[in-house]
Design an enzyme around this catalytic site. Structure first.
Site, short mmCIF file in Angstrom:
data_model
loop_
_atom_site.label_atom_id
_atom_site.label_comp_id
_atom_site.label_asym_id
_atom_site.label_seq_id
_atom_site.Cartn_x
_atom_site.Cartn_y
_atom_site.Cartn_z
CE1 TYR A 187 8.88 -58.11 -9.45
CE2 TYR A 187 8.52 -59.07 -7.29
CZ TYR A 187 9.10 -59.12 -8.55
OH TYR A 187 9.90 -60.19 -8.88
CE1 TYR A 211 8.50 -63.52 -9.23
CE2 TYR A 211 9.89 -65.10 -10.35
CZ TYR A 211 9.74 -64.08 -9.44
OH TYR A 211 10.84 -63.61 -8.76
#
Lengths: 389, 326
Positions: free
Chosen positions: A292, A342
């Site tokens: 991440y 994103y």
């Protein structure tokens, strides 16, 4: 010991286009990506009987179900804490199919993250509940944005490890190299140099523009079922070898500033401990990763949490293209959230599945064991994917 | 936002009007006035400070893979530039100018170039005859930008040679915008507009007493009445012994900087930017987020000794500020 090891398989993935202005509702994005995931799995909407998403998602699972004609649901759930939920919802789906609560569970996340509500614009006095009291300790001082919260941890980490901004840049540069080959990535065919990174504007010292992820409109979804069902399905399955959530001592949401040491990630340490114990695997087995990357610095901390390097040594580990295709640990081969899009980590789940299938835009040769992680600084989650035997 | 029907009708007509231009050619293909030639290459290289002999020295260039002088690829756009008439709208009329005029009439009078993308397919050589053709490729939705509300317009120019083969292309994006009004100019009959202020903390059962302490000039720390543990941020129960009985103790206000950040972007109304925020280890052992004062951003460092003063932060709101220790 009873565990989730090899009890659930990701059998379908789907996504919308990624853009800065989708021109449609978040419900529309959710319906599109869920439809694509179901089709990819070779299923029809009526086969789906479970749904899970983020508490932050604005679209109710029942609205998505109505849109697609999914019909009856016997399982539905939501996971809080923003990007920390990314693997948390895979965990929900895995538990649901392993216990027989549902047969085929869809997880999704769809957002107009650029044309709608932008996280970079910060929290405000409009939020409700105990959250509001929590933010009250930060809002009056200007600490309102994800970058501002992560900067506080990053500054301390750099102080303790002598990590430099040019080290953080290695993360941004490696993800960008991958995005250059990914037609779905915002930065497709657009390279980044160290000079561009170093001269990009300061957002929240020490984080510069290219240390920060994008804001994107789009949606991603996946389908989970049991190994028994997965063996006869359209796509080669990505089996979940270990999966876990974790919240650690003295946890706050994005502002765990009060622990003795804030240059570490106790909650991700706890995820790592669980997924390794569950899978029987260790750091040396991990062949590729989707880590991440809402900010460049958080990738370094996670490498340390998962024992891929010693604490404080991530800046050495990532040198010489270690995170690039052909390096020790090809990471964020889709371009990550820094360079692809994103979608709160669910585009990372989909890339993890592509790595196992062997269909990534930047496909490493070794792909038997892929680590996928969720957001950092919050209660979080992670998993190890493998090939379905 | 409420729009009266006339405004809504006018906005819709504008939207429809500008969208008609998407996909249109700016005009007929334009044959560049000069063949690709060495003098222009030399002048361009001189201005750009490019001394690559492949562009400038025929003897050296002959020995390169090109076999002779070539034009720098990034010079592509210069071959179709029209010179001084570009500045005079009366001299060059085309669909792009028409479109810009539509925006001007609707109040989007500002224009700024934002970015360009280019691809060069082959090197150009002296003698090449270049033709360019420009299409209005896209118009964005209305965007709120730092310069004002506006639309991004992208044009695509394709360059071909004497054989009709494509040699390169470029896209060019401009923002047509309504220049932002300075705040004073939008003041209504109520007088000067109110400047935004810092966001205050809400107050509830678990934190109001702490903020009331600040109001009274006291930096307080919550203390468990049973085990004596100090805690911040405060809460209803002690994490160490689960007691709900608590009292407060006043902090000395002395501490050290444990970490910090200096906020640059996005600038948030009501706060002074760049905005330094510090995480302070109070001498008593708890940690606290606050702003630092009387200290340049580059002087802040981890381990720095600081002391607290409670001061007015505007609109009657008091906040703790940390100053470098004397």
């Amino acid at each position: 010991m009873e565990s989730l090891r090899d009890r659930a398989v990701i059998v379908g993935i789907g996504q919308t286009d990624f853009s800065k202005n989708s021109g449609r509702s978040e419900l529309a994005l959710a319906a599109e990506c869920v439809k694509a995931a179901i089709q990819d799995a070779g299923l029809s909407p009526r086969d789906i009987d479970g749904m899970t998403t983020f508490t932050l998602d604005s679209t109710d699972e029942i609205e998505v179900a109505r849109s697609l004609g999914i019909g009856d649901l016997t399982f539905y759930s939501r996971i809080p804490h923003g990007g920390g939920a990314a693997i948390g919802i895979v965990h929900q789906a895995a538990m649901a199919v392993a216990t027989g609560s549902a047969q085929y569970v869809v997880g999704y996340r769809a957002l107009n993250g650029r044309s709608g509500q932008r996280y970079s614009q910060g929290v405000s006095g409009d939020i409700v509940t105990s959250d509001l009291i929590h933010w009250g300790w930060y809002m009056p001082f200007g600490l309102l944005t994800p970058a501002s919260w992560v900067a506080m941890f990053t500054q301390r980490y750099m102080h303790e490890t002598e990590c430099k901004s040019t080290d953080l840049a290695q993360v941004s540069l490696s993800t960008r190299k991958h995005a250059v080959n990914n037609p779905n990535a915002f930065f497709y065919r657009r390279e980044l140099t160290l000079e561009q990174h170093q001269s990009s504007r300061m957002i929240a010292d020490p984080l510069r523009l290219y240390d920060c992820c994008q804001e994107t409109d789009g949606g991603c979804a996946f389908v989970v079922t049991t190994p028994e069902r997965a063996r006869d399905m359209a796509q080669p399955g990505a089996v979940i070898r270990g999966i876990a959530q974790a919240s650690a001592d003295d946890q706050e949401s994005m502002t765990s500033f009060y622990r003795p040491n804030i240059a570490v990630l106790p909650e991700m340490d706890l995820v790592a401990k669980q997924v390794y114990a569950q899978s029987g695997l260790g750091p040396g087995d991990i062949e590729a990763a989707v880590i991440y990357d809402a900010f460049s610095s958080i990738v370094l901390w996670q490498l340390e949490s998962f024992g891929l390097c010693e604490p404080g040594e991530a800046k050495e580990f990532i040198k010489n293209g270690a995170l690039e295709l052909g390096g020790r640990l090809p990471t964020n081969t889709h371009g990550g959230q820094l360079s692809e899009a994103y979608i709160h980590g669910i585009n990372g789940v989909n890339e993890g599945v592509r790595l196992i299938r062997g269909t990534s835009c930047n496909q490493p040769e070794k792909n038997d064991c892929v680590l996928v992680t969720a957001g950092v600084g919050i209660p979080t989650s992670g998993m190890i994917l493998g090939k379905l035997a | 936002m409420h729009l009266d029907s006339e405004t809504a009708r006018r906005n819709q007509a504008f939207e429809v009007g500008i969208r008609e231009y998407v996909g249109m050619k700016e005009g007929p293909p334009f044959a560049c006035p000069d063949l690709v030639n060495e003098p222009m290459i030399r002048h361009w290289c001189e201005v750009m400070g490019d001394s690559n002999p492949a562009y400038l020295d025929a003897d050296v260039a002959r020995k390169t893979v090109h076999g002779g002088i070539v034009a720098p690829p990034t010079m592509l756009q210069t071959w179709d530039m029209r010179g001084y008439p570009m500045r005079d709208p009366a001299l060059i009329q085309n669909k792009q100018r028409e479109l810009h005029a539509l925006f001007d009439r609707a109040g989007y009078t500002g224009v700024v170039a934002t970015d360009t993308e280019q691809e060069f397919i082959r090197y150009l050589r002296p003698g090449d005859q270049i033709t360019s053709e420009t299409t209005i490729e896209s118009i964005s939705e209305e965007k709120a930008t730092g310069l004002g509300i506006g639309y991004f317009i992208v044009t695509r120019t394709v360059f071909t040679d004497q054989n009709g083969d494509e040699v390169g292309w470029l896209t060019f994006r401009v923002l047509k915008f309504k220049p932002s009004q300075p705040p004073a100019a939008v003041a209504t009959d109520g007088g000067a507009p109110k400047a935004p202020s810092r966001i205050k903390s809400p107050r509830g059962h678990d934190n109001a007493w702490w903020w009331e302490g600040i109001d009274a000039g006291l930096l307080l720390i919550q203390k468990c009445r049973d085990c004596g543990a100090l805690r911040h941020p405060p809460g209803p129960m002690c994490g160490a012994c689960q007691s709900s009985r608590w009292e407060t103790t006043e902090s000395s206000g002395e501490g050290t900087v444990y970490s910090y950040t200096v906020l640059h972007h996005p600038p948030i109304p009501g706060y002074d930017f760049p905005c330094p925020v510090v995480l302070i280890d109070l001498q008593e052992g708890t940690r606290l987020v606050a702003n630092i004062a009387a200290c340049k951003p580059e002087e802040i460092h981890i381990g720095m000794k600081v002391e607290c003063r409670i001061e007015d932060a505007g609109e009657g709101m008091k906040l703790p500020f940390f100053y470098p220790a004397r």
